[in-house]
Design a protein around this motif. Structure first.
Motif, PDB file in Angstrom:
ATOM      1  N   SER A  62      46.309  25.225  82.564  1.00  0.00           N
ATOM      2  CA  SER A  62      47.698  24.797  82.353  1.00  0.00           C
ATOM      3  C   SER A  62      48.604  26.007  82.152  1.00  0.00           C
ATOM      4  O   SER A  62      49.728  26.059  82.654  1.00  0.00           O
ATOM      5  CB  SER A  62      47.807  23.864  81.141  1.00  0.00           C
ATOM      6  OG  SER A  62      47.101  22.672  81.368  1.00  0.00           O
ATOM      7  N   TRP A  63      48.104  26.994  81.418  1.00  0.00           N
ATOM      8  CA  TRP A  63      48.875  28.225  81.222  1.00  0.00           C
ATOM      9  C   TRP A  63      49.050  28.972  82.539  1.00  0.00           C
ATOM     10  O   TRP A  63      50.138  29.449  82.860  1.00  0.00           O
ATOM     11  CB  TRP A  63      48.178  29.134  80.200  1.00  0.00           C
ATOM     12  CG  TRP A  63      48.669  28.908  78.806  1.00  0.00           C
ATOM     13  CD1 TRP A  63      48.098  28.136  77.840  1.00  0.00           C
ATOM     14  CD2 TRP A  63      49.860  29.439  78.230  1.00  0.00           C
ATOM     15  NE1 TRP A  63      48.858  28.162  76.695  1.00  0.00           N
ATOM     16  CE2 TRP A  63      49.946  28.958  76.905  1.00  0.00           C
ATOM     17  CE3 TRP A  63      50.864  30.282  78.704  1.00  0.00           C
ATOM     18  CZ2 TRP A  63      50.994  29.288  76.055  1.00  0.00           C
ATOM     19  CZ3 TRP A  63      51.915  30.611  77.857  1.00  0.00           C
ATOM     20  CH2 TRP A  63      51.970  30.118  76.549  1.00  0.00           C
ATOM     21  N   VAL A  64      47.978  29.078  83.313  1.00  0.00           N
ATOM     22  CA  VAL A  64      48.010  29.851  84.562  1.00  0.00           C
ATOM     23  C   VAL A  64      48.955  29.221  85.582  1.00  0.00           C
ATOM     24  O   VAL A  64      49.749  29.911  86.222  1.00  0.00           O
ATOM     25  CB  VAL A  64      46.587  29.972  85.152  1.00  0.00           C
ATOM     26  CG1 VAL A  64      46.628  30.571  86.556  1.00  0.00           C
ATOM     27  CG2 VAL A  64      45.705  30.821  84.239  1.00  0.00           C
ATOM     28  N   HIS A  65      48.867  27.897  85.738  1.00  0.00           N
ATOM     29  CA  HIS A  65      49.598  27.223  86.811  1.00  0.00           C
ATOM     30  C   HIS A  65      50.949  26.645  86.404  1.00  0.00           C
ATOM     31  O   HIS A  65      51.827  26.470  87.248  1.00  0.00           O
ATOM     32  CB  HIS A  65      48.744  26.083  87.387  1.00  0.00           C
ATOM     33  CG  HIS A  65      47.570  26.557  88.159  1.00  0.00           C
ATOM     34  ND1 HIS A  65      47.679  27.335  89.273  1.00  0.00           N
ATOM     35  CD2 HIS A  65      46.234  26.358  87.972  1.00  0.00           C
ATOM     36  CE1 HIS A  65      46.474  27.606  89.755  1.00  0.00           C
ATOM     37  NE2 HIS A  65      45.576  27.024  88.984  1.00  0.00           N
ATOM     38  N   LYS A  66      51.117  26.307  85.132  1.00  0.00           N
ATOM     39  CA  LYS A  66      52.306  25.558  84.737  1.00  0.00           C
ATOM     40  C   LYS A  66      53.120  26.266  83.640  1.00  0.00           C
ATOM     41  O   LYS A  66      54.275  26.602  83.850  1.00  0.00           O
ATOM     42  CB  LYS A  66      51.895  24.157  84.261  1.00  0.00           C
ATOM     43  CG  LYS A  66      53.049  23.240  83.926  1.00  0.00           C
ATOM     44  CD  LYS A  66      53.716  22.656  85.151  1.00  0.00           C
ATOM     45  CE  LYS A  66      52.873  21.571  85.772  1.00  0.00           C
ATOM     46  NZ  LYS A  66      53.570  20.888  86.877  1.00  0.00           N
ATOM     47  N   ILE A  67      52.519  26.476  82.484  1.00  0.00           N
ATOM     48  CA  ILE A  67      53.290  26.945  81.325  1.00  0.00           C
ATOM     49  C   ILE A  67      53.850  28.351  81.556  1.00  0.00           C
ATOM     50  O   ILE A  67      55.041  28.598  81.354  1.00  0.00           O
ATOM     51  CB  ILE A  67      52.423  26.922  80.041  1.00  0.00           C
ATOM     52  CG1 ILE A  67      51.887  25.511  79.790  1.00  0.00           C
ATOM     53  CG2 ILE A  67      53.253  27.388  78.845  1.00  0.00           C
ATOM     54  CD1 ILE A  67      50.862  25.430  78.669  1.00  0.00           C
ATOM     55  N   TYR A  68      52.984  29.269  82.020  1.00  0.00           N
ATOM     56  CA  TYR A  68      53.419  30.666  82.195  1.00  0.00           C
ATOM     57  C   TYR A  68      54.438  30.815  83.332  1.00  0.00           C
ATOM     58  O   TYR A  68      55.518  31.362  83.130  1.00  0.00           O
ATOM     59  CB  TYR A  68      52.197  31.552  82.430  1.00  0.00           C
ATOM     60  CG  TYR A  68      52.493  33.030  82.397  1.00  0.00           C
ATOM     61  CD1 TYR A  68      52.853  33.665  81.209  1.00  0.00           C
ATOM     62  CD2 TYR A  68      52.409  33.805  83.553  1.00  0.00           C
ATOM     63  CE1 TYR A  68      53.126  35.031  81.176  1.00  0.00           C
ATOM     64  CE2 TYR A  68      52.672  35.159  83.531  1.00  0.00           C
ATOM     65  CZ  TYR A  68      53.029  35.773  82.342  1.00  0.00           C
ATOM     66  OH  TYR A  68      53.305  37.119  82.304  1.00  0.00           O
TER      67      TYR A  68
END
Length: 217
Positions: A62-68
């Motif tokens: 989620s961090w890699v693809h969306k949040i970041y």
């Protein structure tokens, strides 16, 4: 979360207060952004290469693809400056793909297992001396259809929340699981029809399962 918050807040300070104190050729914002990104990426890579529970794999993806990329780097205070820096992804593509496969395998297996358990519970219910419940005056075996549909839908939604590509891949996998489940359901129902004609609630159970067809369609 701590690293993300720190990076976002500190870069905002750089944009608002520090950048203008240096000559443009110093590229102060780029220097800060690249150093923060490199550290963040190194920690993400370190985590990705360690043993992760399923929920941690999901969170990291989620961090890699969306949040970041979407919530941090498109922040209104930072987006314009970050577009000039070209920081790249938090994880190398090969490692990201490896995590995606791990997540998809786990999610597919979890949903498959849930559907199987739900069907077993439904079959067990047919054997009990109990009339099926009625909904709006009609016999229904609604729990099965609702559970199956919700399990598949929520699985797809979770995957899409990581990325559309991950969502599409899980959808493709589940498009094989649903027909397999429905075949198992049909086979079990046909077996019940053949062997349980003396069941006290034989007809109501038949009607309830036939009414399931509308929900599944």
């Amino acid at each position: 979360l701590h690293m993300g918050k720190t990076m976002k807040e500190d870069l905002t300070v750089v944009v608002k207060y520090i950048k203008q104190l240096y000559p443009p050729e110093f590229n102060v914002f780029s220097t800060y952004a690249e150093l923060y990104h490199d550290y963040f990426a190194s920690q993400a890579k370190k985590n990705a290469e360690s043993h992760l529970e399923d929920k941690d794999v999901y969170l990291l993806l989620s961090w890699v693809h969306k949040i970041y990329p979407e919530h941090m780097r498109r922040d209104h205070a930072l987006a314009k400056e970050l577009e000039k820096v070209k920081l790249g992804s938090l994880l190398p593509s090969s490692l990201s793909k490896e995590l995606e496969k791990k997540y998809l395998d786990s999610e597919e297996a979890t949903i498959k297992n849930s559907l199987s358990k739900c069907l077993d519970k439904e079959i067990q219910g047919w054997k009990e001396d109990k009339e099926p419940e009625k909904l709006n005056g009609h016999f229904q075996s609604e729990l099965l259809a609702i559970f199956v549909i919700q399990s598949i839908y929520s699985g797809q939604k979770r995957a899409e929340d990581i990325s559309m590509a991950v969502g599409e891949e899980l959808s493709h996998r589940l498009s094989r699981e649903l027909p397999a489940f429905l075949k198992s359901y049909r086979d079990a129902f046909e077996d019940f029809k053949e062997k349980s004609k003396k069941h006290r609630y034989y007809k109501p159970i038949l009607i309830a399962n036939i009414n399931n067809c509308c929900n599944f369609r």
